[in-house]
Scaffold this active site. Sequence first.
Site, PDB file in Angstrom:
ATOM      1  N   TYR A  78      -1.554  -0.346  10.174  1.00  0.00           N
ATOM      2  CA  TYR A  78      -1.444  -0.644   8.884  1.00  0.00           C
ATOM      3  C   TYR A  78      -0.344  -0.322   8.040  1.00  0.00           C
ATOM      4  CZ  TYR A  78      -3.409  -1.189   4.058  1.00  0.00           C
ATOM      5  OH  TYR A  78      -3.887  -1.596   2.706  1.00  0.00           O
ATOM      6  N   SER A 114       0.926  -1.311  -0.003  1.00  0.00           N
ATOM      7  CA  SER A 114      -0.269   0.157  -0.074  1.00  0.00           C
ATOM      8  C   SER A 114       0.734   1.192  -0.118  1.00  0.00           C
ATOM      9  CB  SER A 114      -0.840  -0.135   1.249  1.00  0.00           C
ATOM     10  OG  SER A 114      -1.511   1.227   1.363  1.00  0.00           O
TER      11      SER A 114
END
Length: 237
Positions: free
Chosen positions: A146, A132
Site C-alpha cells: 500500500y 496517503s
Amino acid sequence: MSHSGRKSVLVLGGSRGIGAAIVRRFASDGAQVTFTYANSAAPAEQLAEETGSSAVQLDSADRAALAALIDSLGAIDVLVVNAGVFVAGDPLALDADSIDQLFTININAPYHAAVSAARQMPAGGRIILIGSNIADRAAMPGMAAYGASKAALSGMVKGLARDFGPRDITVNVVQPGPTDTEMNPADGPLNELMHSFMAIKRHARSDEIAGMVAWLAGAEAAMVTGVALTLDGGFAA
C-alpha cells in the site's frame, strides 16, 4: 470552463468517504460534477440526487472503460483521482493477485486517468490525486504494498507537472493521514495506536481533506504543482 460557465469536475471514486466529501464540496461550490463508483450503487445514487451530480459505475482497473468515460466528458477542468484499494498484512501471507490488483488500481489507474484527462483539459486545468501519508512513513507493519502504491503517486505528479506545465495544468497529490470514514472509523480498533503518532490526536474529517482539494483546484493554487500536500495531524512529523 464548460459551456455553462461552471467548472467541470470528474471525481474517480466518489460515492463514499473522502470521495463523497469532495463531490459535495465541488457541488456546493457550483461545479458540474461527475463521479464514479465501483460497487456502492445505492450510496452513489443518493449522493448524485443530493448534490445534483452524475454517478457512473466504473471499474478503475478497466483501462479502456476509464479512457472511454474521460473522452466522453470532453474538456474537464478538474480531475480528482480518489479511487483506491487498501490491502495490508504480512507480505508473506498476502495473496499475490490482490497485490497486483492494488497496484493496478492505485498506480496504473491514476496515471492513465491523468493522461486521458490532459488530452482535452483546458489551460488552468487541475489534476489532483489522493495519496496517503503512509507514502512517507510506514509506521506500522503490513503496509509495504500500500505504501509503495501511494509513494508512486509522489513521483508521478513530479513528472506529470513538468509534462503538462507548459499548458498551465497543475498536477499534485494530497496525502491524508487517518481520516474518519467507513474504511477507517475514528472509533476503530487501531485509533489509539494511530493517534499516538500524531501531534493532533484525532482523525481528520473528510470535509477537511475536501477543503485542501478545493483549494488546489482554485485560482490561489496556480503556482502549486508537482508536490505532495500532507494533512495528517503531524503523523509524519
